[in-house]
Scaffold this active site. Structure first.
Site, mmCIF file in Angstrom:
data_model
loop_
_atom_site.group_PDB
_atom_site.id
_atom_site.type_symbol
_atom_site.label_atom_id
_atom_site.label_comp_id
_atom_site.label_asym_id
_atom_site.label_seq_id
_atom_site.Cartn_x
_atom_site.Cartn_y
_atom_site.Cartn_z
ATOM 1 N N ILE A 11 0.837 -1.210 0.000
ATOM 2 C CA ILE A 11 0.000 0.000 0.000
ATOM 3 C C ILE A 11 0.869 1.257 0.000
ATOM 4 O O ILE A 11 0.650 2.187 -0.780
ATOM 5 C CB ILE A 11 -0.955 0.025 1.212
ATOM 6 N N SER A 33 12.564 -1.667 6.487
ATOM 7 C CA SER A 33 13.192 -2.694 5.650
ATOM 8 C C SER A 33 14.055 -2.066 4.556
ATOM 9 O O SER A 33 13.563 -1.325 3.708
ATOM 10 C CB SER A 33 12.122 -3.581 4.998
ATOM 11 N N LYS A 89 0.361 -6.208 9.551
ATOM 12 C CA LYS A 89 -1.026 -6.361 9.092
ATOM 13 C C LYS A 89 -1.479 -7.808 8.928
ATOM 14 O O LYS A 89 -2.657 -8.054 8.739
ATOM 15 C CB LYS A 89 -1.217 -5.633 7.749
ATOM 16 N N LYS A 131 -10.999 -4.206 9.742
ATOM 17 C CA LYS A 131 -10.925 -5.105 10.911
ATOM 18 C C LYS A 131 -10.924 -4.329 12.235
ATOM 19 O O LYS A 131 -11.018 -4.926 13.305
ATOM 20 C CB LYS A 131 -9.688 -6.001 10.805
#
Length: 248
Positions: A11, A33, A89, A131
């Protein structure tokens, strides 16, 4: 000047690509990262060559939990807008790594949002999740907690906070589709967590475009919920993917 956290993720990377089209003064790509940052940086360099773009790209390896460094970055580059995409996630992984998820998703958001206010950042957009609505797992709970942090800080009227919720993004690192594909290609079995689980789905470019639109529409302390159509049963999706491969 736009800062994207988690810029190396599926994303975050797409928001980075689409932000370029609006010609920011500077685009800061921040991720923990090295490999992820390198990948999106190389892609953007190639895009700039093709488009003859002169936008300054600043790749930074940094955790959103690094308070001093985050504040220095926001101050040094005079950041106007933050898209906060950095988060753990994967639902099953978060379930087995709760402390890390809480530290990164909740404390990371708290620290970043507080530093944004301190550095007088104009806009802060939190990438949330469907969620977060009546969460039934730790990932959803950390996202709901992050929303509450931003909503609480929004009352200070320095930084314009907004939150964008959406469901599963097809092809993203957290999506079930690549997992199903791999399982089918390996001859099965295809595994699902529960036969009654449903999910909303949308494409990565669609999700990123709607996040940017939501940020432009925000007047402060808004929660945007993207219209994702009807939920799909994961078991039906698994059957369809198997049938599309000509298998039973």
């Amino acid at each position: 000047v736009v800062l994207i956290t988690g810029a190396g993720g599926s994303i975050g990377a797409e928001i980075s690509r689409q932000t370029l089209k609006y010609n920011p003064k500077k685009l800061i790509l921040l991720d923990i990262s090295e490999a992820a940052i390198f990948s999106i940086q190389q892609e953007i360099i190639q895009y700039q060559k093709e488009q003859k773009s002169q936008i300054e790209i600043i790749p930074l390896i940094c955790s959103v939990q690094n308070k001093q460094k985050i504040f220095k970055i926001l101050q040094k580059f005079n950041v106007n807008t933050i898209f906060h995409s950095a988060a753990y996630k994967h639902v099953p992984l978060v379930e087995s790594n709760v402390v890390e998820a809480v530290t990164n998703n909740i404390y990371g958001t708290k620290l970043l949002s507080e530093m944004a206010i301190k550095a007088k950042v104009k806009n802060f957009i939190l990438i949330s999740s469907d969620k977060a609505v009546r969460p039934t797992n730790f990932m959803g709970a950390t996202k709901r907690f992050s929303e509450l942090i931003c909503q609480n800080l929004a009352s200070q009227n320095i930084t314009n906070f907004s939150m964008v919720r959406f469901g599963n993004v097809i092809g993203s690192s957290g999506s079930v589709i690549p997992s199903f594909n791999e399982q089918i290609n390996n001859g099965g079995p295809v595994t699902i967590t529960h036969k009654d689980i449903t999910r909303f789905f949308m494409t990565i470019p669609e999700a990123a475009q709607l996040v940017i639109q939501a940020s432009a529409m925000s007047t402060g302390n808004d929660v945007f919920i993207l219209d994702m159509g009807k939920p799909i049963k994961i078991i039906d999706l698994a059957f369809k993917m198997i049938h599309l491969k000509g298998l039973k």
